[in-house]
Design an enzyme around this catalytic site. Structure first.
Site, mmCIF file in Angstrom:
data_model
loop_
_atom_site.group_PDB
_atom_site.id
_atom_site.type_symbol
_atom_site.label_atom_id
_atom_site.label_comp_id
_atom_site.label_asym_id
_atom_site.label_seq_id
_atom_site.Cartn_x
_atom_site.Cartn_y
_atom_site.Cartn_z
ATOM 1 N N ARG A 285 -32.581 -111.553 16.942
ATOM 2 C CA ARG A 285 -33.384 -112.581 16.898
ATOM 3 C C ARG A 285 -33.848 -112.921 15.385
ATOM 4 O O ARG A 285 -34.478 -113.865 15.112
ATOM 5 C CB ARG A 285 -34.738 -112.455 17.876
ATOM 6 C CG ARG A 285 -34.172 -112.515 19.259
ATOM 7 C CD ARG A 285 -35.592 -112.039 20.178
ATOM 8 N NE ARG A 285 -36.564 -113.129 20.068
ATOM 9 C CZ ARG A 285 -37.824 -113.013 20.771
ATOM 10 N NH1 ARG A 285 -37.966 -111.883 21.609
ATOM 11 N NH2 ARG A 285 -38.715 -114.017 20.764
ATOM 12 N N PRO B 106 -39.000 -102.361 19.245
ATOM 13 C CA PRO B 106 -39.322 -101.300 18.420
ATOM 14 C C PRO B 106 -40.999 -101.159 18.294
ATOM 15 O O PRO B 106 -41.534 -102.064 17.596
ATOM 16 C CB PRO B 106 -38.808 -101.539 16.987
ATOM 17 C CG PRO B 106 -37.871 -102.458 17.201
ATOM 18 C CD PRO B 106 -38.270 -103.398 18.162
ATOM 19 N N GLU B 107 -41.332 -100.222 19.122
ATOM 20 C CA GLU B 107 -42.479 -99.754 18.929
ATOM 21 C C GLU B 107 -42.597 -98.345 18.247
ATOM 22 O O GLU B 107 -41.817 -98.050 18.026
ATOM 23 C CB GLU B 107 -43.469 -99.758 20.325
ATOM 24 C CG GLU B 107 -43.544 -101.152 21.182
ATOM 25 C CD GLU B 107 -44.180 -101.159 22.455
ATOM 26 O OE1 GLU B 107 -45.155 -100.352 22.751
ATOM 27 O OE2 GLU B 107 -43.808 -101.908 23.264
#
Length: 247
Positions: free
Chosen positions: A99, A2-3
Site C-alpha cells: 500500500r 505492524p503493531e
DNA sequence: TAACACCTGTTC
DNA sequence: GAACAGGTGTTA
C-alpha cells in the site's frame, strides 16, 4: 499489520543480522522515498523500537522507519518489487509495501506514550474518550494498534466504548496487564499475519490462530459463547463480546 | 472527535 | 461498484 509485536519481532531479527554491519549501498525504487538514501550511512550501532517505529542508529545518525499498514522488511530475495533496498555485507534487506504507506525519515516527531513492556501504567486516563481510542493513542501508550487493542480489552473484559475516565483503578490495571500479556504472547509467536505481515525471513506470524475477537464477527465468544459483534469506533472496526465486555 | 487523505489490493 | 484493511497526519 505492524503493531508493537510485529515491529519488536523485526527489531530482534535485525539486531541479529545487521548489528555492527556497514551499509554498503542503498537503492530507492519508489520516488516517494527519494532522498532517504542519504540517511543510511556507516555501521549499525543499535536497532531500537519506539512503539511501532523502528529506529536504526547508524554512525551517520538515526533513521526512523515506519511500516504503515502493510510495510515489511525482507532479508534476501524480495517476492515483489521493493520500495527500497539496503545492501549489507551479509545480504540485502528490502522494504516491501503493497500500500506504500510506509515512510522513512530522520529522528524526530516520535510519539511520547509509555511503552507497555517497559514502563508503568499511565497515571492519567483522561477524559470521555472511549478506552479503545485511548489505548491506540500513541501519545498515551506506545505500539498498540487495532488488533491488540481489541484483543486486550476482551482479555480484560472491558467494553471498548466505555469512556476511559469511568474506569476504576482495578480496571485500568487489568487493561494494562492484558495489553502486556497479549503483546508478549504475540511477540513469542512472531506477530499476527492476516494478509501482508511476514518477518525478516518471510515467515508469517502465528498469533492469528490465537485471536479471540478481532475479525470474528458472528463467531461464538470463547468465554461465554455469545456471538461476537463488530462496531465502528473512531473509524476503525472494533470487535467485542457484547455479553462479557459490559461495564 | 470525526472526516478525510495518503495508497493499493481484496472481498462483498 | 462499494466497503474494507495492521497506521498516521492534516483538516474541518
Amino acid at each position: 499489520v505492524p503493531e508493537l509485536a510485529e515491529v519488536e519481532t523485526l527489531r530482534g531479527q535485525l539486531e541479529e543480522e545487521i548489528l555492527g554491519e556497514e551499509v554498503l549501498g542503498v537503492s530507492v525504487f519508489d520516488s516517494k522515498l527519494r532522498g532517504s538514501e542519504v540517511l543510511f550511512r556507516g555501521r549499525v550501532c543499535a536497532v531500537k523500537r519506539h512503539g511501532k517505529a523502528l529506529v536504526l542508529t547508524l554512525e551517520g545518525g538515526d533513521v526512523v522507519i515506519r511500516l504503515g499498514m502493510s510495510g515489511r522488511l525482507k532479508l534476501g530475495a524480495p517476492e515483489r518489487p521493493p520500495r527500497l533496498t539496503l545492501r549489507f555485507p551479509g545480504g540485502e534487506i528490502h522494504l516491501i509495501d503493497r500500500r506504500r504507506l510506509s515512510s522513512i525519515g530522520p529522528l524526530g516527531g516520535l510519539p511520547k506514550g509509555v511503552d507497555p513492556l517497559l514502563g508503568d501504567p499511565p497515571l492519567v486516563w483522561d477524559s470521555s474518550r472511549p478506552v479503545k481510542a485511548l489505548l491506540m493513542d500513541q501519545d498515551f501508550l506506545l505500539g498498540v494498534g487495532n488488533i491488540y487493542a481489541s484483543e486486550a480489552l476482551f482479555v480484560a473484559a472491558v467494553d471498548p466504548f466505555v469512556p476511559a475516565s469511568r474506569l476504576s483503578p482495578e480496571e485500568r490495571l487489568r487493561i494494562f496487564g492484558a495489553v502486556r500479556e497479549v503483546l508478549l504472547e504475540a511477540i513469542s509467536l512472531r506477530g499476527t499475519t492476516i494478509s501482508d505481515w511476514r518477518d525478516l525471513y518471510g515467515r508469517p506470524g502465528l498469533y492469528q490462530e490465537r485471536l479471540r475477537v478481532y475479525g470474528k464477527e458472528g463467531r461464538p465468544c470463547p468465554r461465554c459463547g455469545s456471538p461476537i459483534r463488530r462496531r465502528v469506533l473512531s473509524g476503525r472496526g472494533t470487535w467485542f463480546c457484547p455479553s462479557c465486555q459490559v461495564q
